[in-house]
Design a protein around this motif. Structure first.
Motif, mmCIF file in Angstrom:
data_model
loop_
_atom_site.group_PDB
_atom_site.id
_atom_site.type_symbol
_atom_site.label_atom_id
_atom_site.label_comp_id
_atom_site.label_asym_id
_atom_site.label_seq_id
_atom_site.Cartn_x
_atom_site.Cartn_y
_atom_site.Cartn_z
ATOM 1 N N LYS A 170 73.995 100.556 87.343
ATOM 2 C CA LYS A 170 75.430 100.917 87.061
ATOM 3 C C LYS A 170 75.131 101.174 85.489
ATOM 4 O O LYS A 170 74.823 100.335 85.044
ATOM 5 N N PRO A 171 76.394 101.412 85.280
ATOM 6 C CA PRO A 171 75.991 102.155 83.534
ATOM 7 C C PRO A 171 76.211 100.872 82.504
ATOM 8 O O PRO A 171 75.643 101.123 81.689
ATOM 9 N N GLU A 172 76.976 99.878 83.434
ATOM 10 C CA GLU A 172 77.053 98.935 82.257
ATOM 11 C C GLU A 172 75.712 98.032 81.931
ATOM 12 O O GLU A 172 75.374 97.186 81.436
ATOM 13 N N ASP A 173 74.610 98.097 83.285
ATOM 14 C CA ASP A 173 73.454 97.683 82.999
ATOM 15 C C ASP A 173 72.648 98.766 81.864
ATOM 16 O O ASP A 173 71.497 98.121 81.763
ATOM 17 N N THR A 174 73.151 99.566 81.134
ATOM 18 C CA THR A 174 72.568 100.193 79.875
ATOM 19 C C THR A 174 72.162 99.337 79.077
ATOM 20 O O THR A 174 73.397 98.654 78.464
ATOM 21 N N ALA A 175 71.010 98.896 78.487
ATOM 22 C CA ALA A 175 70.917 97.954 77.195
ATOM 23 C C ALA A 175 68.982 97.933 77.242
ATOM 24 O O ALA A 175 68.711 98.985 78.063
ATOM 25 N N VAL A 176 68.794 98.046 75.767
ATOM 26 C CA VAL A 176 66.596 97.624 76.558
ATOM 27 C C VAL A 176 66.790 96.014 76.233
ATOM 28 O O VAL A 176 67.204 94.496 76.345
ATOM 29 N N TYR A 177 66.146 96.125 77.386
ATOM 30 C CA TYR A 177 65.521 94.293 78.524
ATOM 31 C C TYR A 177 63.908 94.432 77.975
ATOM 32 O O TYR A 177 63.102 95.169 76.759
ATOM 33 N N TYR A 178 64.094 92.419 77.477
ATOM 34 C CA TYR A 178 63.426 92.723 76.873
ATOM 35 C C TYR A 178 62.760 91.688 77.521
ATOM 36 O O TYR A 178 63.278 90.379 78.000
ATOM 37 N N CYS A 179 61.586 91.855 77.809
ATOM 38 C CA CYS A 179 60.691 90.291 78.604
ATOM 39 C C CYS A 179 60.486 89.488 77.329
ATOM 40 O O CYS A 179 59.935 89.383 76.150
ATOM 41 N N ALA A 180 60.491 87.785 78.659
ATOM 42 C CA ALA A 180 60.170 85.915 77.434
ATOM 43 C C ALA A 180 59.696 85.141 77.552
ATOM 44 O O ALA A 180 60.303 85.382 78.791
ATOM 45 N N VAL A 181 58.758 84.567 77.024
ATOM 46 C CA VAL A 181 58.551 83.273 78.212
ATOM 47 C C VAL A 181 58.544 81.937 77.207
ATOM 48 O O VAL A 181 58.308 82.383 76.221
ATOM 49 N N THR A 182 57.774 80.751 78.011
ATOM 50 C CA THR A 182 57.509 79.391 76.604
ATOM 51 C C THR A 182 57.421 78.619 78.005
ATOM 52 O O THR A 182 56.989 79.015 78.969
ATOM 53 N N ASP A 183 56.216 78.098 76.756
ATOM 54 C CA ASP A 183 56.156 77.194 77.590
ATOM 55 C C ASP A 183 56.987 75.622 78.093
ATOM 56 O O ASP A 183 55.998 74.759 78.088
ATOM 57 N N ARG A 184 58.066 75.715 76.951
ATOM 58 C CA ARG A 184 58.336 74.374 76.884
ATOM 59 C C ARG A 184 59.106 73.684 77.681
ATOM 60 O O ARG A 184 60.536 74.857 78.197
ATOM 61 N N ASN A 185 59.369 73.516 78.387
ATOM 62 C CA ASN A 185 60.397 72.770 79.867
ATOM 63 C C ASN A 185 60.030 73.537 80.553
ATOM 64 O O ASN A 185 61.164 74.125 81.225
ATOM 65 N N ALA A 186 59.104 74.092 80.673
ATOM 66 C CA ALA A 186 58.882 75.175 81.981
ATOM 67 C C ALA A 186 59.368 75.025 82.985
ATOM 68 O O ALA A 186 59.625 76.010 84.339
#
Length: 127
Positions: free
Chosen positions: A86-102
């Motif tokens: 949808k047009p409202e999905d327009t955005a910059v998408y970031y992937c991210a990770v953590t090993d804290r409390n994974a």
């Protein structure tokens, strides 16, 4: 830790895209993973997150049923399949990770945020 996200682009409403995030310097098997997005003029939000070993996934309400997060630990890569865009999905998408409390739930990680971030890939959905 390096995260390289790609797969963004311009798509018409109703179309699909698959984002990929290749990780280096980490073994994703031990990390919780998330896809976050930031639309123009809006705060960043967690679109979808998954705990380590895929035990718990979370989707924000606006993408539930349309987006699917997955991980291929053998390839050290994370994916976000986005359908019925949808047009409202327009955005910059970031992937991210953590090993804290994974092992904590996907919703926890989408709310708390992550420790390591990729550079982002732009998704534009035209109406």
């Amino acid at each position: 830790v390096q995260l390289q996200a790609f797969g963004g682009g311009l798509v018409q409403a109703g179309g699909s895209l698959r984002l990929s995030c290749a990780a280096s310097g980490v073994t994703l098997d031990y990390y919780a993973i998330g896809w976050f997005r930031q639309a123009p003029g809006k705060e960043r939000e967690g679109a979808s997150c998954i705990s380590t070993r895929g035990g718990s996934t979370h989707y924000t309400d606006s993408v539930l049923g349309r987006f699917t997060i997955s991980r291929d630990n053998a390839k050290n890569t994370v994916y976000l399949q986005m359908n019925s865009l949808k047009p409202e999905d327009t955005a910059v998408y970031y992937c991210a990770v953590t090993d804290r409390n994974a092992y904590y739930s996907g919703s926890y990680h989408c709310l708390r945020g992550m420790d390591y971030w990729g550079q982002g890939t732009l998704v534009t959905v035209s109406s």
